[in-house]
Design a protein around this motif. Sequence first.
Motif, PDB file in Angstrom:
ATOM      1  N   ILE A   1       2.352   8.151   9.101  1.00 16.90           N
ATOM      2  CA  ILE A   1       2.345   6.875   8.379  1.00 16.90           C
ATOM      3  C   ILE A   1       2.903   5.745   9.243  1.00 16.90           C
ATOM      4  O   ILE A   1       3.563   5.970  10.244  1.00 16.90           O
ATOM      5  N   HIS A   2       2.609   4.530   8.815  1.00 15.93           N
ATOM      6  CA  HIS A   2       3.117   3.345   9.508  1.00 15.93           C
ATOM      7  C   HIS A   2       4.167   2.612   8.662  1.00 15.93           C
ATOM      8  O   HIS A   2       4.804   1.679   9.137  1.00 15.93           O
ATOM      9  N   GLY A   3       4.334   3.036   7.419  1.00 20.60           N
ATOM     10  CA  GLY A   3       5.282   2.361   6.523  1.00 20.60           C
ATOM     11  C   GLY A   3       6.725   2.674   6.856  1.00 20.60           C
ATOM     12  O   GLY A   3       7.034   3.535   7.678  1.00 20.60           O
ATOM     13  N   ASN A   4       7.633   1.981   6.202  1.00 19.52           N
ATOM     14  CA  ASN A   4       9.065   2.125   6.465  1.00 19.52           C
ATOM     15  C   ASN A   4       9.809   2.882   5.379  1.00 19.52           C
ATOM     16  O   ASN A   4      10.998   3.143   5.513  1.00 19.52           O
TER      17      ASN A   4
ATOM     18  N   LYS B   1       9.727  22.237   3.793  1.00 17.35           N
ATOM     19  CA  LYS B   1       9.811  20.832   3.391  1.00 17.35           C
ATOM     20  C   LYS B   1      10.232  19.926   4.546  1.00 17.35           C
ATOM     21  O   LYS B   1       9.740  18.812   4.684  1.00 17.35           O
ATOM     22  N   ALA B   2      11.162  20.405   5.375  1.00 19.77           N
ATOM     23  CA  ALA B   2      11.611  19.590   6.506  1.00 19.77           C
ATOM     24  C   ALA B   2      10.453  19.315   7.463  1.00 19.77           C
ATOM     25  O   ALA B   2      10.260  18.185   7.916  1.00 19.77           O
ATOM     26  N   SER B   3       9.656  20.357   7.761  1.00 18.78           N
ATOM     27  CA  SER B   3       8.495  20.198   8.648  1.00 18.78           C
ATOM     28  C   SER B   3       7.474  19.255   8.022  1.00 18.78           C
ATOM     29  O   SER B   3       6.860  18.433   8.711  1.00 18.78           O
ATOM     30  N   ALA B   4       7.292  19.380   6.711  1.00 23.16           N
ATOM     31  CA  ALA B   4       6.343  18.518   6.001  1.00 23.16           C
ATOM     32  C   ALA B   4       6.763  17.059   6.087  1.00 23.16           C
ATOM     33  O   ALA B   4       5.942  16.173   6.355  1.00 23.16           O
ATOM     34  N   ILE B   5       8.053  16.795   5.857  1.00 21.60           N
ATOM     35  CA  ILE B   5       8.550  15.419   5.902  1.00 21.60           C
ATOM     36  C   ILE B   5       8.383  14.832   7.303  1.00 21.60           C
ATOM     37  O   ILE B   5       7.979  13.684   7.477  1.00 21.60           O
ATOM     38  N   LYS B   6       8.674  15.637   8.328  1.00 25.18           N
ATOM     39  CA  LYS B   6       8.505  15.189   9.714  1.00 25.18           C
ATOM     40  C   LYS B   6       7.030  14.891  10.002  1.00 25.18           C
ATOM     41  O   LYS B   6       6.702  13.913  10.678  1.00 25.18           O
ATOM     42  N   ALA B   7       6.139  15.755   9.516  1.00 33.23           N
ATOM     43  CA  ALA B   7       4.699  15.553   9.731  1.00 33.23           C
ATOM     44  C   ALA B   7       4.219  14.280   9.048  1.00 33.23           C
ATOM     45  O   ALA B   7       3.439  13.509   9.620  1.00 33.23           O
TER      46      ALA B   7
ATOM     47  N   SER C   1      17.916  18.592  -5.360  1.00 30.13           N
ATOM     48  CA  SER C   1      16.855  17.705  -5.828  1.00 30.13           C
ATOM     49  C   SER C   1      15.936  17.308  -4.676  1.00 30.13           C
ATOM     50  O   SER C   1      16.395  16.915  -3.612  1.00 30.13           O
ATOM     51  N   THR C   2      14.624  17.421  -4.906  1.00 31.80           N
ATOM     52  CA  THR C   2      13.669  16.962  -3.886  1.00 31.80           C
ATOM     53  C   THR C   2      13.282  15.501  -4.128  1.00 31.80           C
ATOM     54  O   THR C   2      12.459  14.951  -3.403  1.00 31.80           O
ATOM     55  N   ILE C   3      13.867  14.886  -5.137  1.00 29.81           N
ATOM     56  CA  ILE C   3      13.517  13.513  -5.484  1.00 29.81           C
ATOM     57  C   ILE C   3      14.434  12.555  -4.717  1.00 29.81           C
ATOM     58  O   ILE C   3      15.614  12.393  -5.048  1.00 29.81           O
ATOM     59  N   LYS C   4      13.862  11.951  -3.679  1.00 26.99           N
ATOM     60  CA  LYS C   4      14.632  11.059  -2.814  1.00 26.99           C
ATOM     61  C   LYS C   4      13.745   9.917  -2.356  1.00 26.99           C
ATOM     62  O   LYS C   4      12.525  10.062  -2.257  1.00 26.99           O
ATOM     63  N   ILE C   5      14.364   8.794  -2.052  1.00 24.14           N
ATOM     64  CA  ILE C   5      13.662   7.687  -1.419  1.00 24.14           C
ATOM     65  C   ILE C   5      14.540   7.224  -0.264  1.00 24.14           C
ATOM     66  O   ILE C   5      15.761   7.126  -0.407  1.00 24.14           O
ATOM     67  N   PHE C   6      13.930   7.008   0.894  1.00 24.79           N
ATOM     68  CA  PHE C   6      14.741   6.640   2.055  1.00 24.79           C
ATOM     69  C   PHE C   6      13.917   5.861   3.067  1.00 24.79           C
ATOM     70  O   PHE C   6      12.687   5.894   3.079  1.00 24.79           O
ATOM     71  N   ARG C   7      14.649   5.144   3.911  1.00 22.54           N
ATOM     72  CA  ARG C   7      13.996   4.381   4.977  1.00 22.54           C
ATOM     73  C   ARG C   7      13.640   5.330   6.122  1.00 22.54           C
ATOM     74  O   ARG C   7      14.349   6.294   6.377  1.00 22.54           O
ATOM     75  N   ARG C   8      12.591   5.003   6.802  1.00 22.29           N
ATOM     76  CA  ARG C   8      12.116   5.845   7.906  1.00 22.29           C
ATOM     77  C   ARG C   8      13.190   6.029   8.979  1.00 22.29           C
ATOM     78  O   ARG C   8      13.296   7.086   9.600  1.00 22.29           O
ATOM     79  N   THR C   9      14.003   4.997   9.194  1.00 26.26           N
ATOM     80  CA  THR C   9      15.034   5.045  10.240  1.00 26.26           C
ATOM     81  C   THR C   9      16.055   6.150   9.995  1.00 26.26           C
ATOM     82  O   THR C   9      16.723   6.596  10.925  1.00 26.26           O
ATOM     83  N   VAL C  10      16.180   6.602   8.741  1.00 22.27           N
ATOM     84  CA  VAL C  10      17.145   7.656   8.404  1.00 22.27           C
ATOM     85  C   VAL C  10      16.829   8.951   9.165  1.00 22.27           C
ATOM     86  O   VAL C  10      17.736   9.688   9.554  1.00 22.27           O
TER      87      VAL C  10
ATOM     88  N   ARG D   1       0.825  -1.195   0.000  1.00 25.42           N
ATOM     89  CA  ARG D   1       0.000   0.000   0.000  1.00 25.42           C
ATOM     90  C   ARG D   1       0.868   1.256   0.000  1.00 25.42           C
ATOM     91  O   ARG D   1       1.925   1.293   0.588  1.00 25.42           O
ATOM     92  N   MET D   2       0.352   2.294  -0.671  1.00 30.01           N
ATOM     93  CA  MET D   2       1.073   3.564  -0.741  1.00 30.01           C
ATOM     94  C   MET D   2       0.138   4.691  -0.300  1.00 30.01           C
ATOM     95  O   MET D   2      -1.040   4.694  -0.637  1.00 30.01           O
ATOM     96  N   LYS D   3       0.669   5.615   0.472  1.00 28.72           N
ATOM     97  CA  LYS D   3      -0.108   6.761   0.933  1.00 28.72           C
ATOM     98  C   LYS D   3       0.501   8.015   0.324  1.00 28.72           C
ATOM     99  O   LYS D   3       1.707   8.235   0.427  1.00 28.72           O
ATOM    100  N   LEU D   4      -0.329   8.828  -0.324  1.00 32.27           N
ATOM    101  CA  LEU D   4       0.153  10.015  -1.026  1.00 32.27           C
ATOM    102  C   LEU D   4      -0.192  11.276  -0.229  1.00 32.27           C
ATOM    103  O   LEU D   4      -1.320  11.451   0.224  1.00 32.27           O
ATOM    104  N   PHE D   5       0.818  12.148  -0.061  1.00 34.88           N
ATOM    105  CA  PHE D   5       0.613  13.424   0.622  1.00 34.88           C
ATOM    106  C   PHE D   5       0.993  14.548  -0.326  1.00 34.88           C
ATOM    107  O   PHE D   5       2.040  14.482  -0.972  1.00 34.88           O
ATOM    108  N   TYR D   6       0.151  15.575  -0.387  1.00 40.40           N
ATOM    109  CA  TYR D   6       0.472  16.766  -1.173  1.00 40.40           C
ATOM    110  C   TYR D   6       0.778  17.884  -0.195  1.00 40.40           C
ATOM    111  O   TYR D   6      -0.042  18.221   0.660  1.00 40.40           O
ATOM    112  N   ILE D   7       1.978  18.448  -0.288  1.00 40.38           N
ATOM    113  CA  ILE D   7       2.430  19.467   0.654  1.00 40.38           C
ATOM    114  C   ILE D   7       2.179  20.864   0.084  1.00 40.38           C
ATOM    115  O   ILE D   7       2.557  21.153  -1.057  1.00 40.38           O
TER     116      ILE D   7
END
Length: 195
Positions: free
Chosen positions: A25-28, A14-20, A95-104, A2-8
Amino acid sequence: GRMKLFYIHKNMEKASAIKAVEKSIHGNILITLETGGQINTGDISRLLERLEAGFDLVNGVRNWKGEPVLNCWQSSLFNWMTRKLTGSALHDLNSTIKIFRRTVLEGIPFYGEFYRFLPILAERRGFRVVDLPLVMREEQRKNTFYGLPSYIRRFLDILNLVFLTNFVERPLRFFGGIGSAFTLLGILINIIMVY
């Protein structure tokens, strides 16, 4: 899966948005994308493949084909300066295009414009980080130019990053060096005055 989409909203940091989003979410795995429709869907699969290959963060490196020369120059200068001051080999931190694990995100000082430096901060904490060149769609590029105040803020952010990554556990090396320089300057001025 499952994927959850957020529009900021564009006015939200952006940092506050990513933290929020992280708290919502519950995904990793988190993916951040640009809203201009420039990224190809195939690139999202490639980002995920690199993550699954054992990396903790994959930084998308945009190609600059078709971009105005001034935009290329701005971004290249920012990235060159950041690499020189931090010693990182990563490219395209704008670049705002990134993929990362939640633990990062755990334990990383992440606020304001610091979302740009997430790959470097993750790298310094021992996470496996890699660049991935992307194939962007030219027809939907945006022509943007950042003024002097923006560059001043970015330069101060880079200095803040250098301090956090090099001196946060040994602040005397930073402040001691500055203090020593001013002490020597004061002694020199006193000698001249006495003479």
